[in-house]
Design a protein around this motif. Sequence first.
Motif, PDB file in Angstrom:
ATOM      1  N   THR A 216      26.967  13.383 -45.121  1.00  0.00           N
ATOM      2  CA  THR A 216      27.282  11.868 -45.810  1.00  0.00           C
ATOM      3  C   THR A 216      28.126  12.279 -47.299  1.00  0.00           C
ATOM      4  OG1 THR A 216      25.922  10.995 -44.061  1.00  0.00           O
ATOM      5  CG2 THR A 216      27.033  10.145 -46.212  1.00  0.00           C
ATOM      6  N   ARG A 217      27.182  13.268 -47.662  1.00  0.00           N
ATOM      7  CA  ARG A 217      27.734  12.895 -49.801  1.00  0.00           C
ATOM      8  C   ARG A 217      29.284  13.789 -49.204  1.00  0.00           C
ATOM      9  NH1 ARG A 217      24.252  15.829 -54.455  1.00  0.00           N
ATOM     10  NH2 ARG A 217      25.122  14.499 -56.156  1.00  0.00           N
ATOM     11  N   ILE A 218      29.416  14.924 -48.631  1.00  0.00           N
ATOM     12  CA  ILE A 218      30.565  15.688 -48.529  1.00  0.00           C
ATOM     13  C   ILE A 218      31.608  14.771 -48.221  1.00  0.00           C
ATOM     14  CG2 ILE A 218      31.477  17.795 -47.760  1.00  0.00           C
ATOM     15  CD1 ILE A 218      29.091  19.093 -47.148  1.00  0.00           C
ATOM     16  N   GLY A 219      31.510  14.029 -47.247  1.00  0.00           N
ATOM     17  CA  GLY A 219      32.609  12.636 -46.940  1.00  0.00           C
ATOM     18  C   GLY A 219      32.354  12.677 -45.109  1.00  0.00           C
ATOM     19  N   PHE A 220      31.379  13.417 -44.994  1.00  0.00           N
ATOM     20  CA  PHE A 220      31.750  13.755 -42.896  1.00  0.00           C
ATOM     21  C   PHE A 220      30.988  11.851 -42.531  1.00  0.00           C
ATOM     22  CE2 PHE A 220      31.508  17.672 -43.504  1.00  0.00           C
ATOM     23  CZ  PHE A 220      32.407  18.158 -42.237  1.00  0.00           C
ATOM     24  N   GLU A 221      31.540  11.392 -41.394  1.00  0.00           N
ATOM     25  CA  GLU A 221      31.572   9.660 -41.535  1.00  0.00           C
ATOM     26  C   GLU A 221      30.934   9.657 -39.374  1.00  0.00           C
ATOM     27  OE1 GLU A 221      34.744   6.947 -43.921  1.00  0.00           O
ATOM     28  OE2 GLU A 221      34.960   8.097 -42.626  1.00  0.00           O
ATOM     29  N   GLY A 222      30.189   9.323 -39.336  1.00  0.00           N
ATOM     30  CA  GLY A 222      30.073   9.685 -38.687  1.00  0.00           C
ATOM     31  C   GLY A 222      30.544   8.868 -36.410  1.00  0.00           C
ATOM     32  N   VAL A 223      30.844   9.089 -35.993  1.00  0.00           N
ATOM     33  CA  VAL A 223      32.318   8.820 -34.644  1.00  0.00           C
ATOM     34  C   VAL A 223      30.874   8.517 -34.229  1.00  0.00           C
ATOM     35  CG1 VAL A 223      33.740   9.742 -33.679  1.00  0.00           C
ATOM     36  CG2 VAL A 223      33.506  10.727 -36.013  1.00  0.00           C
ATOM     37  N   GLY A 224      29.923   8.636 -33.516  1.00  0.00           N
ATOM     38  CA  GLY A 224      29.592   8.495 -32.846  1.00  0.00           C
ATOM     39  C   GLY A 224      28.376   8.948 -32.730  1.00  0.00           C
ATOM     40  N   ARG A 225      26.781   8.520 -31.207  1.00  0.00           N
ATOM     41  CA  ARG A 225      26.051   9.543 -31.327  1.00  0.00           C
ATOM     42  C   ARG A 225      26.140  10.355 -29.436  1.00  0.00           C
ATOM     43  NH1 ARG A 225      21.157   9.213 -33.290  1.00  0.00           N
ATOM     44  NH2 ARG A 225      22.052   6.999 -35.000  1.00  0.00           N
ATOM     45  N   TRP A 226      25.590  11.469 -29.874  1.00  0.00           N
ATOM     46  CA  TRP A 226      25.579  12.233 -28.787  1.00  0.00           C
ATOM     47  C   TRP A 226      23.976  12.272 -28.236  1.00  0.00           C
ATOM     48  CZ3 TRP A 226      29.301  15.548 -26.439  1.00  0.00           C
ATOM     49  CH2 TRP A 226      30.993  15.090 -26.775  1.00  0.00           C
ATOM     50  N   ARG A 227      23.487  12.383 -26.781  1.00  0.00           N
ATOM     51  CA  ARG A 227      22.842  13.028 -26.924  1.00  0.00           C
ATOM     52  C   ARG A 227      22.491  14.306 -25.318  1.00  0.00           C
ATOM     53  NH1 ARG A 227      20.209   8.175 -23.823  1.00  0.00           N
ATOM     54  NH2 ARG A 227      19.746   7.922 -25.965  1.00  0.00           N
ATOM     55  N   LEU A 228      21.302  15.102 -25.592  1.00  0.00           N
ATOM     56  CA  LEU A 228      21.289  16.166 -25.161  1.00  0.00           C
ATOM     57  C   LEU A 228      20.003  15.858 -23.816  1.00  0.00           C
ATOM     58  CD1 LEU A 228      22.026  19.386 -24.351  1.00  0.00           C
ATOM     59  CD2 LEU A 228      20.451  19.605 -26.286  1.00  0.00           C
ATOM     60  N   LEU A 229      20.336  16.439 -23.105  1.00  0.00           N
ATOM     61  CA  LEU A 229      18.593  15.732 -21.871  1.00  0.00           C
ATOM     62  C   LEU A 229      18.747  17.786 -21.299  1.00  0.00           C
ATOM     63  CD1 LEU A 229      20.149  13.562 -19.687  1.00  0.00           C
ATOM     64  CD2 LEU A 229      19.367  13.085 -21.560  1.00  0.00           C
ATOM     65  N   PHE A 230      17.126  17.969 -21.315  1.00  0.00           N
ATOM     66  CA  PHE A 230      17.223  19.092 -20.972  1.00  0.00           C
ATOM     67  C   PHE A 230      16.708  19.221 -19.471  1.00  0.00           C
ATOM     68  CE2 PHE A 230      16.232  19.739 -25.793  1.00  0.00           C
ATOM     69  CZ  PHE A 230      17.070  20.808 -25.726  1.00  0.00           C
ATOM     70  N   LEU A 231      16.623  19.674 -18.370  1.00  0.00           N
ATOM     71  CA  LEU A 231      16.623  19.817 -17.428  1.00  0.00           C
ATOM     72  C   LEU A 231      15.608  20.542 -16.864  1.00  0.00           C
ATOM     73  CD1 LEU A 231      20.592  18.964 -16.475  1.00  0.00           C
ATOM     74  CD2 LEU A 231      18.670  17.264 -16.816  1.00  0.00           C
ATOM     75  N   VAL A 232      15.186  20.473 -15.518  1.00  0.00           N
ATOM     76  CA  VAL A 232      14.257  21.079 -14.171  1.00  0.00           C
ATOM     77  C   VAL A 232      14.632  20.306 -13.567  1.00  0.00           C
ATOM     78  CG1 VAL A 232      12.646  22.345 -16.681  1.00  0.00           C
ATOM     79  CG2 VAL A 232      12.250  19.783 -14.980  1.00  0.00           C
ATOM     80  N   PRO A 233      14.423  21.754 -11.929  1.00  0.00           N
ATOM     81  CA  PRO A 233      14.503  21.344 -10.822  1.00  0.00           C
ATOM     82  C   PRO A 233      13.409  20.310 -10.420  1.00  0.00           C
ATOM     83  CG  PRO A 233      15.503  24.123 -11.353  1.00  0.00           C
ATOM     84  CD  PRO A 233      14.436  23.441 -12.933  1.00  0.00           C
TER      85      PRO A 233
END
Length: 240
Positions: A216-233
């Motif tokens: 954020t200090r560098i100047g990056f701005e939030g675009v969206g929230r992403w999610r990573l799901l870990f799966l098992v059979p």
Amino acid sequence: GFRHDTVTFWGAFSANETALRGVLMRFSNTVVVVDAGGECARLFAEMIDAEVGVMGIRGTAETVTALCPHLHKYQISSHEESLYMALRQPPLYQSPALPLARPALASDLERMVALYAVAGTMYRSRANLQPKIGRERAFVVEEEATRFRPARIVSSALMNVEGKAAGMIGGVFTLPEARGKGYAAACVTALSLDLQRDGKCPTLFYENPVAGRVYTRIGFEGVGRWRLLFLVPKKGVQRL
């Protein structure tokens, strides 16, 4: 669907096949899903159920959450949240260490392998690093040799994926004993400037709040929230 190098792509189209509604990509044991807030959830879940060896699903929080109830052959073991950011302007802040950040050279390979060997979830293998050094974008900070140790790479940032309009920065890691000196900010800024010189937008994901404050200090701005799901059979489901 079609395959390009190591990535397989599938498209979800409207009934008359004139509009692309969503895209699913499989890379190794992870799939990435993209649509308008979950409208392809049922179809994406069917496609994932048909695949063997999927261990993760990544996408926007809305898209990933929507497909969960439709999975029948996999179940969720855990998840991680990430914020997707973009740098749409020149960097607002340049670390005093910026002059120390330089492009990685082929001669840096062994020291970069050593750096990422202790990087935990940021780990990068030799096979992953080798094509990025010298030919693709990767920046490092090197500390000079002392009486007690040889010169070493202490911080790095590199390119995960690069397209025509943007590049995804990843692998941002600094040795614990070298932190607090602005090295990570220097590597990310140098890599961002390199992308911007070619007319491309720097982007990245982060989970660590400390890293988020740096970006954020560098100047990056939030675009969206992403999610990573870990799966098992799911137990009792036979996979052919």
